[in-house]
Design an enzyme around this catalytic site. Structure first.
Site, PDB file in Angstrom:
ATOM      1  N   HIS A 105      -2.789   0.931   8.170  1.00  0.00           N
ATOM      2  CA  HIS A 105      -3.545  -0.031   7.357  1.00  0.00           C
ATOM      3  C   HIS A 105      -2.552  -0.593   6.342  1.00  0.00           C
ATOM      4  O   HIS A 105      -2.413  -0.084   5.226  1.00  0.00           O
ATOM      5  CB  HIS A 105      -4.708   0.666   6.648  1.00  0.00           C
ATOM      6  CG  HIS A 105      -5.429  -0.193   5.652  1.00  0.00           C
ATOM      7  ND1 HIS A 105      -5.967  -1.410   5.979  1.00  0.00           N
ATOM      8  CD2 HIS A 105      -5.684   0.000   4.328  1.00  0.00           C
ATOM      9  CE1 HIS A 105      -6.539  -1.931   4.893  1.00  0.00           C
ATOM     10  NE2 HIS A 105      -6.374  -1.091   3.885  1.00  0.00           N
ATOM     11  N   ASP A 122      -9.569  -4.331   8.357  1.00  0.00           N
ATOM     12  CA  ASP A 122      -8.621  -5.267   8.973  1.00  0.00           C
ATOM     13  C   ASP A 122      -9.211  -5.850  10.264  1.00  0.00           C
ATOM     14  O   ASP A 122      -9.061  -7.047  10.539  1.00  0.00           O
ATOM     15  CB  ASP A 122      -7.298  -4.560   9.294  1.00  0.00           C
ATOM     16  CG  ASP A 122      -6.724  -3.848   8.095  1.00  0.00           C
ATOM     17  OD1 ASP A 122      -5.944  -4.460   7.356  1.00  0.00           O
ATOM     18  OD2 ASP A 122      -7.084  -2.671   7.896  1.00  0.00           O
ATOM     19  N   ARG A 157       0.833  -1.202   0.000  1.00  0.00           N
ATOM     20  CA  ARG A 157       0.000   0.000   0.000  1.00  0.00           C
ATOM     21  C   ARG A 157       0.871   1.258   0.000  1.00  0.00           C
ATOM     22  O   ARG A 157       0.540   2.258  -0.624  1.00  0.00           O
ATOM     23  CB  ARG A 157      -0.927  -0.012   1.217  1.00  0.00           C
ATOM     24  CG  ARG A 157      -1.957  -1.145   1.198  1.00  0.00           C
ATOM     25  CD  ARG A 157      -2.827  -1.081   2.444  1.00  0.00           C
ATOM     26  NE  ARG A 157      -3.789  -2.178   2.493  1.00  0.00           N
ATOM     27  CZ  ARG A 157      -3.573  -3.330   3.117  1.00  0.00           C
ATOM     28  NH1 ARG A 157      -2.417  -3.546   3.698  1.00  0.00           N
ATOM     29  NH2 ARG A 157      -4.492  -4.265   3.129  1.00  0.00           N
ATOM     30  N   ARG A 172     -11.754  -8.374   9.418  1.00  0.00           N
ATOM     31  CA  ARG A 172     -11.080  -9.625   9.031  1.00  0.00           C
ATOM     32  C   ARG A 172     -10.604 -10.390  10.260  1.00  0.00           C
ATOM     33  O   ARG A 172     -10.683 -11.622  10.313  1.00  0.00           O
ATOM     34  CB  ARG A 172      -9.903  -9.308   8.112  1.00  0.00           C
ATOM     35  CG  ARG A 172     -10.306  -8.875   6.712  1.00  0.00           C
ATOM     36  CD  ARG A 172      -9.143  -8.292   5.935  1.00  0.00           C
ATOM     37  NE  ARG A 172      -9.484  -8.050   4.532  1.00  0.00           N
ATOM     38  CZ  ARG A 172      -8.826  -7.228   3.724  1.00  0.00           C
ATOM     39  NH1 ARG A 172      -7.777  -6.547   4.188  1.00  0.00           N
ATOM     40  NH2 ARG A 172      -9.209  -7.078   2.463  1.00  0.00           N
TER      41      ARG A 172
END
Length: 315
Positions: free
Chosen positions: A176, A149, A89, A152
């Site tokens: 993140h 996240d 990212r 998850r």
């Protein structure tokens, strides 16, 4: 004047269009404007999604420009270069900061006074960029952060323990991305400390299980991208959840990315921590308990983000 029944989405790629589809079904808004550098793409998405309105409720969905978004309650920014296989990212930072320099000033110029929700990656860096470029109060600029996240993590723990993930209280905090951390020390299931609940369900090798699950959560996006080249449904549901929390003034706790002003000894970066979210955006961050190792990991994550912000020229 802010129209509390209106939302705008900037960027009509996979994430933007999936978010638009999720919001159309949510019933939160009666008007949605889609903005994209490719006007035809925005028009096509608006037409396609609007054809489902007889099944979900009346909604005016159309392609527009920044002036059309001036009175929106929330602008969701999903525009930016997509993460490619093998790319982190943070590798996206230079490309997407440049894109934000062409987006956020336009939002500022039309006099937008609502909530700016940043979803584009790297979300923490771009949330910081949006705060600096928008002129909005920092409480009204929110990054989607580690909301997905954490979802998850809840799903993975629910599967591991054979329990409804909605009963799992556990957060991923920090960046993140690759330096994120799961907070095990304060996690629980239905109020029972996580390790006690694990043993109740026949799981005793805690460190091995925690390492495996944290790795699965951290690498989930890479695994999805490897298989289907993009992730968008999970984040679209996260956008819907955040918009619901804002528009219904829920004052719920979600791990969003926002500007740090000394919490845990961290300042002048945007990073994710559990935060009370309501109609006016960020109310306050929640000081959850971290053990010494988790605090060190959080500082390491913050340091990595700070270095990237410096390299991006945002300071």
């Amino acid at each position: 004047m802010v129209n509390n029944r209106k939302v705008a989405i900037v960027g009509c790629g996979f994430v933007g269009s999936s978010s638009a589809f999720a919001l159309m079904q949510s019933g939160l808004f009666s008007e949605m404007v889609l903005i994209d550098v490719d006007r035809a793409r925005a028009e096509g998405e608006a037409l396609d999604i609007s054809h489902g309105s007889p099944f979900a409720g009346s909604m005016n969905i159309y392609a527009g420009d920044y002036a059309d978004a001036a009175d929106a309650a929330i602008i969701v920014v999903t525009a930016g270069a997509a993460q490619k296989p093998g790319e982190t990212r943070l590798d996206l930072v230079n490309k997407n900061v440049a894109i934000f320099r062409s987006i956020i000033p336009n939002i500022r110029e039309v006099g937008f006074e609502g909530i700016l929700l940043i979803v584009s990656n790297p979300v923490d860096v771009l949330t910081y960029a949006a705060i600096k470029m928008s002129g909005l109060p920092e409480s009204r600029v929110i990054g989607s952060g580690t909301v997905l996240d954490s979802a998850r993590l809840q799903e993975a723990l629910g599967t591991h323990l054979g329990v409804d993930p909605r009963d799992v209280e556990a957060y991923v905090i920090g960046e993140h991305g690759d330096s994120e951390l799961a907070v095990w020390s304060s996690a629980d299931v239905a109020g029972v400390p996580l390790k006690d609940f694990c043993e109740m369900r026949g799981h005793f090798d805690h460190e091995v299980a925690e390492a495996r699950i944290a790795d699965e959560v951290k690498n989930a996006a890479y695994e999805i991208i490897k298989r289907k080249h993009a992730t968008y449904y999970g984040i679209a549901m996260s956008v819907q959840r955040l918009c619901t929390a804002i528009m219904r003034d829920e004052k719920c706790v979600l791990p969003v990315s926002s500007l740090m002003v000394g919490e845990y000894g961290i300042s002048d970066i945007a990073i994710s921590l559990p935060t009370i979210i309501g109609r006016n955006g960020i109310e306050c961050r929640v000081p959850i308990s971290l053990d010494a190792d988790e605090l060190e990991e959080l500082h390491r994550s913050a340091s990595a983000l700070s270095d990237v912000i410096d390299q991006s020229g945002l300071r």
